[in-house]
Design a protein around this motif. Structure first.
Motif, PDB file in Angstrom:
ATOM      1  N   SER A  27       0.804  -1.222   0.000  1.00 46.35           N
ATOM      2  CA  SER A  27       0.000   0.000   0.000  1.00 46.35           C
ATOM      3  C   SER A  27       0.836   1.272   0.000  1.00 46.35           C
ATOM      4  O   SER A  27       0.295   2.370  -0.101  1.00 46.35           O
ATOM      5  CB  SER A  27      -0.926   0.016   1.222  1.00 46.35           C
ATOM      6  OG  SER A  27      -0.172   0.210   2.420  1.00 46.35           O
ATOM      7  N   PRO A  38      -4.643  -2.488  -1.610  1.00 51.26           N
ATOM      8  CA  PRO A  38      -5.300  -3.321  -2.622  1.00 51.26           C
ATOM      9  C   PRO A  38      -6.286  -4.270  -1.943  1.00 51.26           C
ATOM     10  O   PRO A  38      -6.271  -4.431  -0.711  1.00 51.26           O
ATOM     11  CB  PRO A  38      -4.132  -4.092  -3.235  1.00 51.26           C
ATOM     12  CG  PRO A  38      -3.158  -4.234  -2.100  1.00 51.26           C
ATOM     13  CD  PRO A  38      -3.295  -2.970  -1.275  1.00 51.26           C
ATOM     14  N   PRO A  63      -9.810  -3.450 -10.873  1.00 50.29           N
ATOM     15  CA  PRO A  63      -8.528  -2.897 -11.333  1.00 50.29           C
ATOM     16  C   PRO A  63      -7.374  -3.880 -11.139  1.00 50.29           C
ATOM     17  O   PRO A  63      -7.368  -4.682 -10.194  1.00 50.29           O
ATOM     18  CB  PRO A  63      -8.334  -1.662 -10.452  1.00 50.29           C
ATOM     19  CG  PRO A  63      -9.701  -1.294  -9.991  1.00 50.29           C
ATOM     20  CD  PRO A  63     -10.438  -2.594  -9.848  1.00 50.29           C
ATOM     21  N   ILE A  65      -3.063  -3.804 -10.999  1.00 53.27           N
ATOM     22  CA  ILE A  65      -1.868  -2.961 -10.903  1.00 53.27           C
ATOM     23  C   ILE A  65      -0.645  -3.868 -11.020  1.00 53.27           C
ATOM     24  O   ILE A  65      -0.335  -4.627 -10.099  1.00 53.27           O
ATOM     25  CB  ILE A  65      -1.829  -2.184  -9.565  1.00 53.27           C
ATOM     26  CG1 ILE A  65      -3.074  -1.307  -9.408  1.00 53.27           C
ATOM     27  CG2 ILE A  65      -0.564  -1.330  -9.498  1.00 53.27           C
ATOM     28  CD1 ILE A  65      -4.228  -1.977  -8.692  1.00 53.27           C
ATOM     29  N   THR A  77       3.003   1.691  -8.140  1.00 58.40           N
ATOM     30  CA  THR A  77       2.257   0.461  -7.868  1.00 58.40           C
ATOM     31  C   THR A  77       1.295   0.596  -6.696  1.00 58.40           C
ATOM     32  O   THR A  77       0.738  -0.401  -6.240  1.00 58.40           O
ATOM     33  CB  THR A  77       3.231  -0.701  -7.592  1.00 58.40           C
ATOM     34  OG1 THR A  77       4.018  -0.397  -6.434  1.00 58.40           O
ATOM     35  CG2 THR A  77       4.149  -0.931  -8.773  1.00 58.40           C
ATOM     36  N   PRO A  79      -2.221   1.302  -5.494  1.00 59.62           N
ATOM     37  CA  PRO A  79      -3.512   1.326  -6.198  1.00 59.62           C
ATOM     38  C   PRO A  79      -4.303   2.594  -5.901  1.00 59.62           C
ATOM     39  O   PRO A  79      -4.384   3.025  -4.751  1.00 59.62           O
ATOM     40  CB  PRO A  79      -4.225   0.083  -5.663  1.00 59.62           C
ATOM     41  CG  PRO A  79      -3.580  -0.210  -4.352  1.00 59.62           C
ATOM     42  CD  PRO A  79      -2.152   0.247  -4.465  1.00 59.62           C
ATOM     43  N   GLU A  80      -4.881   3.182  -6.937  1.00 61.55           N
ATOM     44  CA  GLU A  80      -5.723   4.361  -6.756  1.00 61.55           C
ATOM     45  C   GLU A  80      -7.152   3.975  -6.392  1.00 61.55           C
ATOM     46  O   GLU A  80      -7.860   4.735  -5.732  1.00 61.55           O
ATOM     47  CB  GLU A  80      -5.733   5.206  -8.042  1.00 61.55           C
ATOM     48  CG  GLU A  80      -4.369   5.701  -8.493  1.00 61.55           C
ATOM     49  CD  GLU A  80      -3.742   6.677  -7.518  1.00 61.55           C
ATOM     50  OE1 GLU A  80      -4.488   7.372  -6.802  1.00 61.55           O
ATOM     51  OE2 GLU A  80      -2.497   6.739  -7.459  1.00 61.55           O
ATOM     52  N   GLU A  81      -7.586   2.780  -6.835  1.00 60.63           N
ATOM     53  CA  GLU A  81      -8.978   2.371  -6.633  1.00 60.63           C
ATOM     54  C   GLU A  81      -9.076   0.939  -6.109  1.00 60.63           C
ATOM     55  O   GLU A  81     -10.012   0.209  -6.439  1.00 60.63           O
ATOM     56  CB  GLU A  81      -9.746   2.503  -7.952  1.00 60.63           C
ATOM     57  CG  GLU A  81      -9.724   3.906  -8.540  1.00 60.63           C
ATOM     58  CD  GLU A  81     -10.395   3.985  -9.902  1.00 60.63           C
ATOM     59  OE1 GLU A  81     -11.076   3.008 -10.286  1.00 60.63           O
ATOM     60  OE2 GLU A  81     -10.241   5.020 -10.577  1.00 60.63           O
ATOM     61  N   GLY A  83      -8.313  -3.052  -5.827  1.00 57.41           N
ATOM     62  CA  GLY A  83      -8.141  -4.019  -6.900  1.00 57.41           C
ATOM     63  C   GLY A  83      -7.074  -5.055  -6.615  1.00 57.41           C
ATOM     64  O   GLY A  83      -6.765  -5.367  -5.454  1.00 57.41           O
ATOM     65  N   ILE A  85      -3.225  -6.302  -6.960  1.00 55.61           N
ATOM     66  CA  ILE A  85      -1.804  -6.103  -7.249  1.00 55.61           C
ATOM     67  C   ILE A  85      -1.295  -7.387  -7.893  1.00 55.61           C
ATOM     68  O   ILE A  85      -1.377  -8.468  -7.303  1.00 55.61           O
ATOM     69  CB  ILE A  85      -0.994  -5.817  -5.969  1.00 55.61           C
ATOM     70  CG1 ILE A  85      -1.377  -4.472  -5.361  1.00 55.61           C
ATOM     71  CG2 ILE A  85       0.507  -5.878  -6.272  1.00 55.61           C
ATOM     72  CD1 ILE A  85      -0.746  -3.274  -5.996  1.00 55.61           C
ATOM     73  N   ASN A 478      -4.531  -0.274 -13.945  1.00 50.43           N
ATOM     74  CA  ASN A 478      -4.015   0.798 -13.092  1.00 50.43           C
ATOM     75  C   ASN A 478      -4.797   2.105 -13.265  1.00 50.43           C
ATOM     76  O   ASN A 478      -4.212   3.163 -13.531  1.00 50.43           O
ATOM     77  CB  ASN A 478      -2.532   1.040 -13.388  1.00 50.43           C
ATOM     78  CG  ASN A 478      -1.758   1.482 -12.147  1.00 50.43           C
ATOM     79  OD1 ASN A 478      -2.330   1.671 -11.070  1.00 50.43           O
ATOM     80  ND2 ASN A 478      -0.462   1.656 -12.284  1.00 50.43           N
ATOM     81  N   LYS A 481      -4.006   6.256 -12.388  1.00 51.36           N
ATOM     82  CA  LYS A 481      -2.578   6.480 -12.127  1.00 51.36           C
ATOM     83  C   LYS A 481      -2.035   7.657 -12.937  1.00 51.36           C
ATOM     84  O   LYS A 481      -1.217   8.429 -12.450  1.00 51.36           O
ATOM     85  CB  LYS A 481      -1.779   5.208 -12.442  1.00 51.36           C
ATOM     86  CG  LYS A 481      -0.306   5.281 -12.095  1.00 51.36           C
ATOM     87  CD  LYS A 481      -0.071   5.685 -10.645  1.00 51.36           C
ATOM     88  CE  LYS A 481      -0.616   4.692  -9.643  1.00 51.36           C
ATOM     89  NZ  LYS A 481      -0.355   5.126  -8.247  1.00 51.36           N
TER      90      LYS A 481
END
Length: 485
Positions: A27, A38, A63, A65, A77, A79-81, A83, A85, A478, A481
């Motif tokens: 994170s 994530p 999502p 990533i 790397t 995550p914005e939303e 999902g 990894i 991603n 990003k």
């Protein structure tokens, strides 16, 4: 069946991580990017598994990533939303070393330490940034277009071909790798980067994992020199070294060539990594040091180095400078990492982190003669924020025989001091804005840079949106990003 169970079916239960403590590790990184968790970390072991995960993500609009390294510096790397990894470190094979075509093919999990050690045994090297972190993915460094320390035009585009899992799960191979039967049943040599049609491989460079998942790349490699001689040219006047750098690149002599200031040189030359020793060494060094390595191959290396040394002496005398193989504070380069410029940084902590524990980097593209202007901007911002200018490190890397340069400011700070973190964050924002306003080009627009670059490039953003919607209509790769995508 839940998403978690479907992922376990694809990669095995041991390679799907959902424990909170494990997710926290993914994170955050060494950047100032806000931590974000994530939902899953998945560790595929094959291209087929990656394709199945991508298809599952499209099915549930989750999502993805991509992540190739165990160390990250710029928030790519995080995550914005939420999902998945997609941790690619299990794909860590050096697939091929083609000595005849001077090409090496690697998977995403191959680190700089791993690749350089193995190539050195064969008498070869790839072209590397300035002392990359030993645990960083080679593939990631190349996709992110990190500057190489040999500024020759022929090494400026080191990626030859690649294989990509597209956002719909299909496979794309670029250049001569697009031939039928690649890689096992073909006569293609995988070293032709162009065509058929568009140069597709450029789409995925600098894309920050938003357009697909690269599963291998073939890279240019070269012979290790059989003989080399490293010179240090010093001056308290940066303009003199810039003029000399232009002349050196015009004369096309030497391999590795770059300028660092006394702070960064103290970090690179320190034998202990102790902050007190680094501080004392910094005080004894001249303000600016140009590093140039002359190298000879397997045919008459002594003659080549002697010729280039004579040319270097003349170029230095023209600007009233003198090349040296040592400095009083650094009497023996062979006992420092500077003797191994073709290798990764082998010690802990990383060289940028030795002085205070962490470091914030600000880097951009400009031309050499404008570097002093940007350095003055940096000093103005640092003084305004109460940051010691003597702690600033800078690194100037000529590109393509000096056509342009990578200019990098390094701001060491204590990661355990909230006040210092706040100060560095403020410096980062203010200096980045001023660099952009004065013509610096953020060619690798991470985080804040993404906004300040793309809000001034409407047509480029529109083209990116079309490409993104064509390749990734469900926006699973991603998302968020890159600003405006």
């Amino acid at each position: 069946m839940s998403v978690k169970e479907e992922l376990k079916t694809i990669v095995g239960s041991n390679h799907v991580l959902t424990e909170t403590e494990k997710l926290k590790e993914y994170s955050k990184d060494f950047s100032f990017h806000p931590p974000r968790m994530p939902n899953y970390v998945v560790q595929p072991g094959s291209v087929k598994e990656i394709q199945e995960i991508v298809k599952l993500a499209n099915k549930y609009l989750i999502p993805i990533i991509p992540c190739s390294s165990s160390v990250h510096f710029y928030g790519l790397t995080i995550p914005e939303e939420g999902g998945i990894i997609l941790d690619l470190r299990r794909l860590n094979r050096i697939l091929e070393i083609d000595k005849e075509n001077r090409m090496v093919r690697v998977e995403p999990g191959v680190t700089w330490e791993n690749l350089q050690t193995n190539l050195e045994k064969e008498g070869f090297r790839v072209f590397n940034p300035l002392f990359p972190h030993r645990l960083k993915s080679v593939l990631t460094s190349y996709l992110e277009r990190e500057p190489m320390i040999i500024p020759k035009f022929e090494y400026s585009d080191p990626i030859l071909t690649m294989e990509v899992v597209l956002p719909n799960g299909d496979l794309l191979r670029t250049g001569s790798a697009a031939a039928p039967g690649v890689p096992d049943e073909t006569i293609s040599d995988l070293v032709g980067p162009y065509g058929p049609g568009l140069d597709f491989y450029r789409f995925f460079q600098g894309a920050q994992g938003t357009l697909g998942i690269v599963t291998w790349v073939s890279l240019k490699m070269g012979f290790l020199p059989s003989l080399k001689k490293t010179f240090l040219i010093t001056s308290n006047n940066l303009e003199d070294l810039i003029e000399l750098t232009y002349n050196i690149q015009r004369l096309m002599i030497g391999n590795e060539c770059f300028i660092v200031n006394n702070h960064n040189m103290a970090n690179l030359a320190s034998t202990t990594g102790n902050p007190e020793e680094i501080g004392k060494l910094r005080e004894k060094l001249p303000q600016n040091i140009l590093v140039l390595c002359l190298a000879g191959g397997y045919r008459r290396p002594e003659e080549k180095i002697a010729y280039e040394e004579e040319v270097l002496e003349k170029a230095c005398s023209d600007v009233k400078l003198k090349p040296q193989t040592s400095l009083p504070p650094i009497p023996d380069l062979s006992k420092t990492p500077l003797d191994k410029l073709h290798l990764a940084w082998s010690k802990d902590p990383y060289w940028k982190f030795q002085y205070k524990g962490s470091c914030c980097d600000i880097f951009f593209i400009t031309v050499l003669e404008r570097v002093p202007d940007f350095l003055k901007l940096a000093y103005d911002v640092l003084e305004g924020e109460g940051y010691s200018v003597s702690d600033l490190g800078y690194y100037i890397q000529p590109l393509e025989y000096g056509r342009a340069c990578h200019c990098e400011f390094n701001l060491p700070y204590d990661p355990n001091d909230p006040k210092e973190i706040k100060k560095i964050s403020s410096i980062f924002e203010k200096l980045s804005e001023r660099i952009m306003a004065n013509g610096g080009f953020f060619s690798r627009p991470y985080g804040l840079w993404s906004r300040i670059v793309y809000e001034k490039a409407t047509e480029y953003v529109n083209a990116l949106r079309k490409l993104k919607s064509t390749l990734d209509p469900n926006n699973i790769m991603n998302p968020g990003k890159i600003y405006y995508l």
